[in-house]
Write a protein that holds these residues in place. Sequence first.
Motif, PDB file in Angstrom:
ATOM      1  N   LYS A 252     -15.467   0.370 -46.790  1.00 51.92           N
ATOM      2  CA  LYS A 252     -15.070   1.774 -46.688  1.00 51.92           C
ATOM      3  C   LYS A 252     -13.737   1.879 -45.971  1.00 51.92           C
ATOM      4  O   LYS A 252     -13.509   1.214 -44.966  1.00 51.92           O
ATOM      5  CB  LYS A 252     -16.131   2.573 -45.946  1.00 51.92           C
ATOM      6  CG  LYS A 252     -17.415   2.660 -46.725  1.00 51.92           C
ATOM      7  CD  LYS A 252     -18.420   3.547 -46.063  1.00 51.92           C
ATOM      8  CE  LYS A 252     -19.659   3.573 -46.934  1.00 51.92           C
ATOM      9  NZ  LYS A 252     -20.540   4.650 -46.620  1.00 51.92           N
ATOM     10  N   ILE A 253     -12.872   2.738 -46.524  1.00 47.96           N
ATOM     11  CA  ILE A 253     -11.544   2.950 -45.956  1.00 47.96           C
ATOM     12  C   ILE A 253     -11.328   4.455 -45.798  1.00 47.96           C
ATOM     13  O   ILE A 253     -11.555   5.218 -46.733  1.00 47.96           O
ATOM     14  CB  ILE A 253     -10.440   2.371 -46.871  1.00 47.96           C
ATOM     15  CG1 ILE A 253     -10.593   0.858 -46.977  1.00 47.96           C
ATOM     16  CG2 ILE A 253      -9.059   2.735 -46.365  1.00 47.96           C
ATOM     17  CD1 ILE A 253      -9.585   0.218 -47.890  1.00 47.96           C
TER      18      ILE A 253
ATOM     19  N   VAL B 101     -12.887  -5.657 -51.904  1.00 49.29           N
ATOM     20  CA  VAL B 101     -12.041  -6.593 -51.179  1.00 49.29           C
ATOM     21  C   VAL B 101     -12.430  -8.000 -51.622  1.00 49.29           C
ATOM     22  O   VAL B 101     -13.611  -8.353 -51.644  1.00 49.29           O
ATOM     23  CB  VAL B 101     -12.240  -6.440 -49.651  1.00 49.29           C
ATOM     24  CG1 VAL B 101     -11.411  -7.467 -48.900  1.00 49.29           C
ATOM     25  CG2 VAL B 101     -11.896  -5.034 -49.210  1.00 49.29           C
ATOM     26  N   GLU B 102     -11.440  -8.772 -51.999  1.00 52.29           N
ATOM     27  CA  GLU B 102     -11.667 -10.151 -52.439  1.00 52.29           C
ATOM     28  C   GLU B 102     -11.821 -11.049 -51.211  1.00 52.29           C
ATOM     29  O   GLU B 102     -10.963 -11.065 -50.330  1.00 52.29           O
ATOM     30  CB  GLU B 102     -10.486 -10.627 -53.289  1.00 52.29           C
ATOM     31  CG  GLU B 102     -10.673 -11.986 -53.900  1.00 52.29           C
ATOM     32  CD  GLU B 102     -11.698 -12.000 -55.025  1.00 52.29           C
ATOM     33  OE1 GLU B 102     -12.440 -12.987 -55.111  1.00 52.29           O
ATOM     34  OE2 GLU B 102     -11.755 -11.031 -55.804  1.00 52.29           O
TER      35      GLU B 102
ATOM     36  N   GLY C 282     -11.726 -19.642 -46.811  1.00 48.69           N
ATOM     37  CA  GLY C 282     -10.437 -19.744 -46.139  1.00 48.69           C
ATOM     38  C   GLY C 282      -9.799 -18.399 -45.840  1.00 48.69           C
ATOM     39  O   GLY C 282      -8.765 -18.334 -45.184  1.00 48.69           O
ATOM     40  N   SER C 283     -10.426 -17.288 -46.297  1.00 42.42           N
ATOM     41  CA  SER C 283      -9.889 -15.953 -45.994  1.00 42.42           C
ATOM     42  C   SER C 283     -10.003 -15.685 -44.501  1.00 42.42           C
ATOM     43  O   SER C 283     -10.952 -16.115 -43.843  1.00 42.42           O
ATOM     44  CB  SER C 283     -10.669 -14.870 -46.743  1.00 42.42           C
ATOM     45  OG  SER C 283     -10.493 -14.963 -48.123  1.00 42.42           O
ATOM     46  N   ASN C 284      -9.031 -14.963 -43.984  1.00 40.21           N
ATOM     47  CA  ASN C 284      -9.054 -14.584 -42.574  1.00 40.21           C
ATOM     48  C   ASN C 284      -9.974 -13.369 -42.428  1.00 40.21           C
ATOM     49  O   ASN C 284      -9.608 -12.258 -42.811  1.00 40.21           O
ATOM     50  CB  ASN C 284      -7.625 -14.263 -42.109  1.00 40.21           C
ATOM     51  CG  ASN C 284      -7.557 -13.948 -40.632  1.00 40.21           C
ATOM     52  OD1 ASN C 284      -8.527 -13.517 -40.027  1.00 40.21           O
ATOM     53  ND2 ASN C 284      -6.393 -14.171 -40.062  1.00 40.21           N
ATOM     54  N   TRP C 285     -11.154 -13.586 -41.872  1.00 44.77           N
ATOM     55  CA  TRP C 285     -12.165 -12.533 -41.750  1.00 44.77           C
ATOM     56  C   TRP C 285     -11.665 -11.369 -40.899  1.00 44.77           C
ATOM     57  O   TRP C 285     -11.892 -10.212 -41.216  1.00 44.77           O
ATOM     58  CB  TRP C 285     -13.458 -13.107 -41.188  1.00 44.77           C
ATOM     59  CG  TRP C 285     -14.574 -12.127 -41.184  1.00 44.77           C
ATOM     60  CD1 TRP C 285     -15.159 -11.572 -40.085  1.00 44.77           C
ATOM     61  CD2 TRP C 285     -15.243 -11.553 -42.307  1.00 44.77           C
ATOM     62  NE1 TRP C 285     -16.150 -10.692 -40.460  1.00 44.77           N
ATOM     63  CE2 TRP C 285     -16.222 -10.667 -41.830  1.00 44.77           C
ATOM     64  CE3 TRP C 285     -15.100 -11.697 -43.684  1.00 44.77           C
ATOM     65  CZ2 TRP C 285     -17.046  -9.933 -42.668  1.00 44.77           C
ATOM     66  CZ3 TRP C 285     -15.938 -10.975 -44.519  1.00 44.77           C
ATOM     67  CH2 TRP C 285     -16.894 -10.108 -44.009  1.00 44.77           C
ATOM     68  N   GLU C 286     -10.975 -11.669 -39.818  1.00 48.88           N
ATOM     69  CA  GLU C 286     -10.455 -10.613 -38.943  1.00 48.88           C
ATOM     70  C   GLU C 286      -9.457  -9.734 -39.683  1.00 48.88           C
ATOM     71  O   GLU C 286      -9.410  -8.534 -39.486  1.00 48.88           O
ATOM     72  CB  GLU C 286      -9.829 -11.210 -37.681  1.00 48.88           C
ATOM     73  CG  GLU C 286     -10.865 -11.801 -36.746  1.00 48.88           C
ATOM     74  CD  GLU C 286     -10.247 -12.447 -35.525  1.00 48.88           C
ATOM     75  OE1 GLU C 286      -9.035 -12.253 -35.280  1.00 48.88           O
ATOM     76  OE2 GLU C 286     -10.981 -13.145 -34.822  1.00 48.88           O
ATOM     77  N   GLU C 287      -8.648 -10.337 -40.541  1.00 48.62           N
ATOM     78  CA  GLU C 287      -7.680  -9.582 -41.343  1.00 48.62           C
ATOM     79  C   GLU C 287      -8.409  -8.663 -42.327  1.00 48.62           C
ATOM     80  O   GLU C 287      -8.002  -7.520 -42.545  1.00 48.62           O
ATOM     81  CB  GLU C 287      -6.744 -10.542 -42.094  1.00 48.62           C
ATOM     82  CG  GLU C 287      -5.771  -9.866 -43.020  1.00 48.62           C
ATOM     83  CD  GLU C 287      -4.744  -8.999 -42.320  1.00 48.62           C
ATOM     84  OE1 GLU C 287      -4.302  -8.010 -42.935  1.00 48.62           O
ATOM     85  OE2 GLU C 287      -4.388  -9.295 -41.173  1.00 48.62           O
TER      86      GLU C 287
ATOM     87  N   LEU D 230     -11.307  -7.318 -41.904  1.00 46.81           N
ATOM     88  CA  LEU D 230     -11.988  -6.256 -41.166  1.00 46.81           C
ATOM     89  C   LEU D 230     -11.033  -5.317 -40.433  1.00 46.81           C
ATOM     90  O   LEU D 230     -11.447  -4.283 -39.936  1.00 46.81           O
ATOM     91  CB  LEU D 230     -12.979  -6.855 -40.160  1.00 46.81           C
ATOM     92  CG  LEU D 230     -14.153  -7.615 -40.761  1.00 46.81           C
ATOM     93  CD1 LEU D 230     -15.046  -8.150 -39.651  1.00 46.81           C
ATOM     94  CD2 LEU D 230     -14.950  -6.747 -41.710  1.00 46.81           C
ATOM     95  N   ARG D 231      -9.770  -5.688 -40.355  1.00 50.27           N
ATOM     96  CA  ARG D 231      -8.774  -4.885 -39.642  1.00 50.27           C
ATOM     97  C   ARG D 231      -8.728  -3.472 -40.215  1.00 50.27           C
ATOM     98  O   ARG D 231      -8.921  -3.261 -41.406  1.00 50.27           O
ATOM     99  CB  ARG D 231      -7.402  -5.534 -39.754  1.00 50.27           C
ATOM    100  CG  ARG D 231      -6.368  -4.852 -38.855  1.00 50.27           C
ATOM    101  CD  ARG D 231      -5.112  -5.639 -38.711  1.00 50.27           C
ATOM    102  NE  ARG D 231      -5.420  -6.872 -37.975  1.00 50.27           N
ATOM    103  CZ  ARG D 231      -4.806  -8.019 -38.187  1.00 50.27           C
ATOM    104  NH1 ARG D 231      -3.845  -8.115 -39.069  1.00 50.27           N
ATOM    105  NH2 ARG D 231      -5.129  -9.083 -37.500  1.00 50.27           N
ATOM    106  N   ASP D 232      -8.494  -2.507 -39.338  1.00 56.52           N
ATOM    107  CA  ASP D 232      -8.438  -1.106 -39.769  1.00 56.52           C
ATOM    108  C   ASP D 232      -7.422  -0.918 -40.874  1.00 56.52           C
ATOM    109  O   ASP D 232      -6.267  -1.305 -40.746  1.00 56.52           O
ATOM    110  CB  ASP D 232      -8.083  -0.199 -38.584  1.00 56.52           C
ATOM    111  CG  ASP D 232      -9.241  -0.013 -37.642  1.00 56.52           C
ATOM    112  OD1 ASP D 232     -10.387  -0.251 -38.050  1.00 56.52           O
ATOM    113  OD2 ASP D 232      -9.001   0.375 -36.492  1.00 56.52           O
ATOM    114  N   LYS D 233      -7.882  -0.329 -41.937  1.00 52.90           N
ATOM    115  CA  LYS D 233      -7.010   0.013 -43.057  1.00 52.90           C
ATOM    116  C   LYS D 233      -7.212   1.502 -43.322  1.00 52.90           C
ATOM    117  O   LYS D 233      -8.244   2.069 -43.004  1.00 52.90           O
ATOM    118  CB  LYS D 233      -7.381  -0.800 -44.298  1.00 52.90           C
ATOM    119  CG  LYS D 233      -7.282  -2.303 -44.084  1.00 52.90           C
ATOM    120  CD  LYS D 233      -7.028  -3.004 -45.371  1.00 52.90           C
ATOM    121  CE  LYS D 233      -6.961  -4.495 -45.265  1.00 52.90           C
ATOM    122  NZ  LYS D 233      -5.996  -5.056 -44.392  1.00 52.90           N
TER     123      LYS D 233
END
Length: 128
Positions: A6-7, A100-101, A105-110, A112-115
């Motif tokens: 959700k955004i 979201v793909e 190796g994806s940065n999980w924090e990125e 989850l970062r507020d968008k």
Amino acid sequence: MKIIRKIPVKQIITENSKKKLKDQFLKDQHQLEQECQQLLFEQKKLQNKKGISKQEVFKRFQQEITRRKDRINWTTFQLEQLEILPIGSQITEDEVETLVEVEEGSNWEELLRDKAIIVKDGIVTQFK
């Protein structure tokens, strides 16, 4: 793998958007007031019918009327807040779901970062 996230959709307040919001709040208030009047009319009609408990009719209609009056009060509060909101402010208007793909190796924090999606006068100005 794709996940749903959700955004928030945020609106930048302009003179134009402020007027539209005010008009919508006033329209909602008017609609709710009309519904209250209609419920009172229906309540009186039902209370005059035989075989129907007047207390039960009163109780059920009052619940609906109270619910609408609470919404009228909330809308009044929103109108008051809108008046003091400065031009250029951002308000959260809605929330949308996006895919979201996620890969190894994806940065999980990125991820989850507020968008947010930023809208100004009905036009998306930014996706951050």
